[in-house]
Design a protein around this motif. Structure first.
Motif, PDB file in Angstrom:
ATOM      1  N   LYS A 256       5.224  -4.868   7.413  1.00 17.35           N
ATOM      2  CA  LYS A 256       6.581  -5.368   7.152  1.00 17.35           C
ATOM      3  C   LYS A 256       6.532  -6.765   6.545  1.00 17.35           C
ATOM      4  O   LYS A 256       7.251  -7.057   5.587  1.00 17.35           O
ATOM      5  N   GLU A 257       5.727  -7.646   7.157  1.00 18.51           N
ATOM      6  CA  GLU A 257       5.695  -9.028   6.658  1.00 18.51           C
ATOM      7  C   GLU A 257       5.284  -9.064   5.187  1.00 18.51           C
ATOM      8  O   GLU A 257       5.798  -9.847   4.396  1.00 18.51           O
ATOM      9  N   GLN A 258       4.331  -8.201   4.827  1.00 14.61           N
ATOM     10  CA  GLN A 258       3.880  -8.201   3.435  1.00 14.61           C
ATOM     11  C   GLN A 258       4.879  -7.497   2.519  1.00 14.61           C
ATOM     12  O   GLN A 258       4.946  -7.800   1.332  1.00 14.61           O
ATOM     13  N   LEU A 259       5.658  -6.575   3.087  1.00 14.56           N
ATOM     14  CA  LEU A 259       6.631  -5.817   2.286  1.00 14.56           C
ATOM     15  C   LEU A 259       7.549  -6.749   1.494  1.00 14.56           C
ATOM     16  O   LEU A 259       7.852  -6.491   0.328  1.00 14.56           O
ATOM     17  N   LEU A 260       7.990  -7.841   2.132  1.00 18.19           N
ATOM     18  CA  LEU A 260       8.952  -8.720   1.449  1.00 18.19           C
ATOM     19  C   LEU A 260       8.312 -10.017   0.955  1.00 18.19           C
ATOM     20  O   LEU A 260       9.015 -10.931   0.540  1.00 18.19           O
ATOM     21  N   TYR A 261       6.985 -10.091   0.996  1.00 18.44           N
ATOM     22  CA  TYR A 261       6.322 -11.319   0.547  1.00 18.44           C
ATOM     23  C   TYR A 261       6.599 -11.560  -0.945  1.00 18.44           C
ATOM     24  O   TYR A 261       6.337 -10.690  -1.780  1.00 18.44           O
ATOM     25  N   ILE A 263       9.344 -11.532  -2.457  1.00 23.76           N
ATOM     26  CA  ILE A 263      10.354 -10.615  -2.998  1.00 23.76           C
ATOM     27  C   ILE A 263      11.730 -11.228  -2.789  1.00 23.76           C
ATOM     28  O   ILE A 263      11.965 -11.865  -1.759  1.00 23.76           O
ATOM     29  N   PHE A 278      12.944  -1.240  -2.095  1.00 24.18           N
ATOM     30  CA  PHE A 278      12.155  -1.166  -0.859  1.00 24.18           C
ATOM     31  C   PHE A 278      13.049  -1.050   0.383  1.00 24.18           C
ATOM     32  O   PHE A 278      12.540  -0.986   1.495  1.00 24.18           O
TER      33      PHE A 278
ATOM     34  N   ARG B  14       7.652 -14.823   7.487  1.00 26.42           N
ATOM     35  CA  ARG B  14       6.638 -15.088   6.452  1.00 26.42           C
ATOM     36  C   ARG B  14       7.343 -15.654   5.223  1.00 26.42           C
ATOM     37  O   ARG B  14       8.390 -15.147   4.827  1.00 26.42           O
ATOM     38  N   ALA B  15       6.745 -16.689   4.629  1.00 24.26           N
ATOM     39  CA  ALA B  15       7.345 -17.350   3.469  1.00 24.26           C
ATOM     40  C   ALA B  15       6.554 -17.044   2.208  1.00 24.26           C
ATOM     41  O   ALA B  15       5.329 -16.936   2.233  1.00 24.26           O
ATOM     42  N   GLY B  16       7.275 -16.902   1.094  1.00 31.03           N
ATOM     43  CA  GLY B  16       6.646 -16.723  -0.211  1.00 31.03           C
ATOM     44  C   GLY B  16       7.341 -17.603  -1.235  1.00 31.03           C
ATOM     45  O   GLY B  16       8.418 -18.145  -0.972  1.00 31.03           O
ATOM     46  N   ASN B  23      11.265 -17.588  -0.543  1.00 31.39           N
ATOM     47  CA  ASN B  23      11.872 -16.521   0.251  1.00 31.39           C
ATOM     48  C   ASN B  23      11.199 -16.479   1.610  1.00 31.39           C
ATOM     49  O   ASN B  23       9.983 -16.641   1.724  1.00 31.39           O
ATOM     50  N   ALA B  25      11.207 -14.145   4.992  1.00 32.04           N
ATOM     51  CA  ALA B  25      11.650 -12.906   5.636  1.00 32.04           C
ATOM     52  C   ALA B  25      11.436 -13.043   7.136  1.00 32.04           C
ATOM     53  O   ALA B  25      10.400 -13.536   7.583  1.00 32.04           O
ATOM     54  N   TRP B  27      11.522 -10.992  10.841  1.00 32.74           N
ATOM     55  CA  TRP B  27      11.403  -9.644  11.412  1.00 32.74           C
ATOM     56  C   TRP B  27      11.593  -9.720  12.922  1.00 32.74           C
ATOM     57  O   TRP B  27      10.805 -10.371  13.614  1.00 32.74           O
ATOM     58  N   LEU B  63      17.783  -5.733   5.999  1.00 35.47           N
ATOM     59  CA  LEU B  63      17.081  -4.450   6.055  1.00 35.47           C
ATOM     60  C   LEU B  63      17.249  -3.877   7.454  1.00 35.47           C
ATOM     61  O   LEU B  63      16.351  -3.995   8.297  1.00 35.47           O
ATOM     62  N   LEU B  66      14.579  -1.645   9.146  1.00 39.26           N
ATOM     63  CA  LEU B  66      13.305  -2.254   9.539  1.00 39.26           C
ATOM     64  C   LEU B  66      13.532  -3.503  10.397  1.00 39.26           C
ATOM     65  O   LEU B  66      12.578  -4.204  10.742  1.00 39.26           O
ATOM     66  N   ASN B  70      16.005 -11.129   4.807  1.00 35.85           N
ATOM     67  CA  ASN B  70      15.271 -11.887   3.789  1.00 35.85           C
ATOM     68  C   ASN B  70      16.171 -12.998   3.260  1.00 35.85           C
ATOM     69  O   ASN B  70      17.253 -12.725   2.731  1.00 35.85           O
TER      70      ASN B  70
END
Lengths: 440, 106
Positions: A256-261, A263, A278, B14-16, B23, B25, B27, B63, B66, B70
């Motif tokens: 899950k954590e990687q799913l939205l990395y 994005i 997704f 988790r940050a990107g 972004n 997200a 969870w 989401l 899940l 985000n």
């Protein structure tokens, strides 16, 4: 029918050993190496122009480690390690193959270098202007190209496919599209392949890396973290897993954590191959370190390709000196004040000068979060097109050793030449892509 | 009964980064907490928590299947890797700015 695809690297600095483990023991059909961050490629162009190599400096070590295993196991290799010079990377690979006694068919992907398309009137949307108004000469421009030329090379029998700026997920989608004969407009199947690519492309970020938080999210065996592989079915669903005996884990949460990395809108993840949705994805733990992903859907791919234009970014200067014990943060603050006065008032620097107190407020300084510490480092940083300002900052911080607050020690400083990038877009029809064979 | 907890107790993040856009997200571990987190952790709340860092817009995507949210934050990286003078120019550590916020859960 099922296809096994492994990830051999998720970035330029990624470790070699886990890739060798996968090549040897993974029973893989394909092994893909992602190695190009936004600026890695631009740096490659700078290197190539200076007469040095423009492809990944890690290509040789990686290929030496994996190619003998891949040849023995019938595993085909794809990579974007070609960087700014895929043909040069192809020649080196052919040389390595001869040296290792391997007979390999090597293909090179061309078409991503679009510098000739960039002119003064090219729009740079994030600046609100054009290349001309940005005021710097472009040093490179590369389009994010899709999976098709790579899939064609595989159809032609390539054992190794070397590309430059292909989209990260396309590197993994290419073997899926090739293996299952996916039509270029089968959007949902392409979206599922892009999802597999997205989950694998950052290597350990799906096997327990970038994840551990002791006491909250503990991860076993991080010192021996394994790289991921996917078992992809013909309907595009896949099981994400890793080799037994390697560290880390694959769980619903790591996936899950990687799913939205990286994005933004999860219902419209734009790649050169498909606009993927997704939000419809289902994630199920089906065994230990086995997570099944299915149900991604897709819509027509974008008409235009994303292009990154690289420019000279001048110099980044960073200097540090430390203070510890009682009053450390007060002394570090005094040191910061001295540096600011010297740079701005005495020397007349009028750019942005950042002064952090590492241990008190640095990474989260702008968020206003402050910690208490008696072990503090002052860090000064600036960017300038003029190297002299960079040198001056380091001189002023180093001089605190003798002329700053009491007990200052451990000066470190460095000046980094930088490349900056700006996105723009190109029509697909202006970016023809193809592959060619490397003479062995 | 409602109680107030740090988000880190009930969720991961988790940050990107892409350019100057971050972004993050989030969870939620226990699906039962998802409605409370959706209620408490609005885009406005995230923007208001760190206005000097998150300088652009904050958009929240949900989401529900899940149990994830985000947050996409424009002008959120002090210029991004091109321009930022922050040691963490990618904003990798910003996930913990969100996890440090407190939320009321049922």
């Amino acid at each position: 029918m099922m296809v096994r695809i492994g990830c051999g690297s998720g970035g330029a600095p990624d470790r070699v050993a886990p890739a060798e483990d996968l090549a040897r023991d993974g029973a893989l059909d394909f092994l893909c190496f992602e190695s190009l961050a936004e600026r890695t490629l631009a740096q490659g162009h700078v290197e190539r122009r200076a007469g040095r190599v423009g492809f990944s400096p890690k290509l040789e070590a990686r290929f030496r480690a994996v190619l003998p295993h891949c040849a023995r196991n019938g595993t085909r290799v794809l990579t974007n390690m070609g960087g700014a010079d895929p043909k040069g990377a192809g020649r080196l690979t052919a040389h390595l193959a001869r040296e290792l006694g391997l007979s390999l068919k090597i293909a090179v992907i061309e078409g991503d270098d679009v510098l000739p398309l960039i002119g003064p009137d090219t729009e740079l949307p994030e600046t609100g202007g054009t290349v001309a108004s940005f005021g710097r000469a472009p040093i490179a421009a590369n389009a994010y190209i899709g999976h098709e030329a790579m899939a064609e090379a595989l159809a032609g029998g390539a054992d190794v496919v070397i590309a430059g700026r292909v989209s990260d997920s396309s590197l993994f989608l290419a073997p899926i599209a090739h293996a299952f004969g996916v039509a270029a407009n089968d959007w949902s199947l392409l979206a599922r392949g892009a999802l597999v690519g997205h989950l694998l492309e950052c290597s350990t970020q799906v096997t327990g890396g970038y994840f551990a938080d002791p006491g909250y999210k503990d991860v076993p065996g991080l010192d021996n973290l394994g790289y991921p592989l996917a078992e992809v079915a013909s309907d595009g669903s896949a099981v994400i897993t890793k080799l037994d005996g390697t560290g880390g884990f694959v769980t619903a949460l790591t996936v899950k954590e990687q799913l939205l990395y990286e994005i933004h809108d999860p219902a419209a993840y734009l790649t050169p191959d498909v606009s993927a949705d997704f939000t419809t994805v289902t994630i199920d733990e089906v065994g230990r370190d086995r997570v099944r992903v299915s149900g991604a859907t897709g819509r027509k791919r974008p008409d235009r390709l994303k292009v990154l234009v690289a420019f000279d970014g001048g110099f980044l200067a960073e200097g540090e000196i430390g203070y510890a014990g009682p009053g450390a943060s007060d002394r570090a603050r005094l040191a910061a004040d001295i540096v600011r006065r010297r740079m701005m008032q005495r020397h007349g620097f009028n750019g942005e000068l950042r002064l952090d107190l590492i241990g008190v407020a640095s990474l989260h300084a702008s968020a206003g979060r402050v910690s208490h510490s008696q072990d503090v480092r002052l860090r000064g940083a600036l960017r300038s097109m003029d190297r002299r300002w960079a040198e001056l900052l380091l001189e002023e911080i180093e001089s605190l050793w003798m002329g700053g607050p009491a007990g200052g020690g451990g000066f470190r400083g460095r000046i980094t030449p930088s490349v900056i990038t700006q996105p723009t877009f190109a029509d697909r029809t202006d970016v023809p892509c193809s592959f060619s064979w490397v003479a062995s | 009964m409602t109680r107030r907890v740090p988000l880190r107790d009930i969720a991961s993040a988790r940050a990107g980064d892409k350019g100057d856009t971050s972004n993050i997200a989030v969870w939620v571990y226990d699906p039962a907490h998802y409605p409370s987190v959706c209620r408490a952790l609005t885009a406005e709340r995230v923007k208001a928590a760190y206005p000097d860092l998150f300088r652009g817009t904050v958009t929240r995507y949900e989401l529900p299947g899940l149990h994830g949210l985000n947050f996409v934050i424009t002008r959120g990286l002090e210029g991004g890797v091109n321009a930022s003078l922050n040691l963490d120019s990618h904003g990798k550590s910003f996930s913990f700015l969100i996890l440090a916020l407190e939320v009321d859960i049922d």
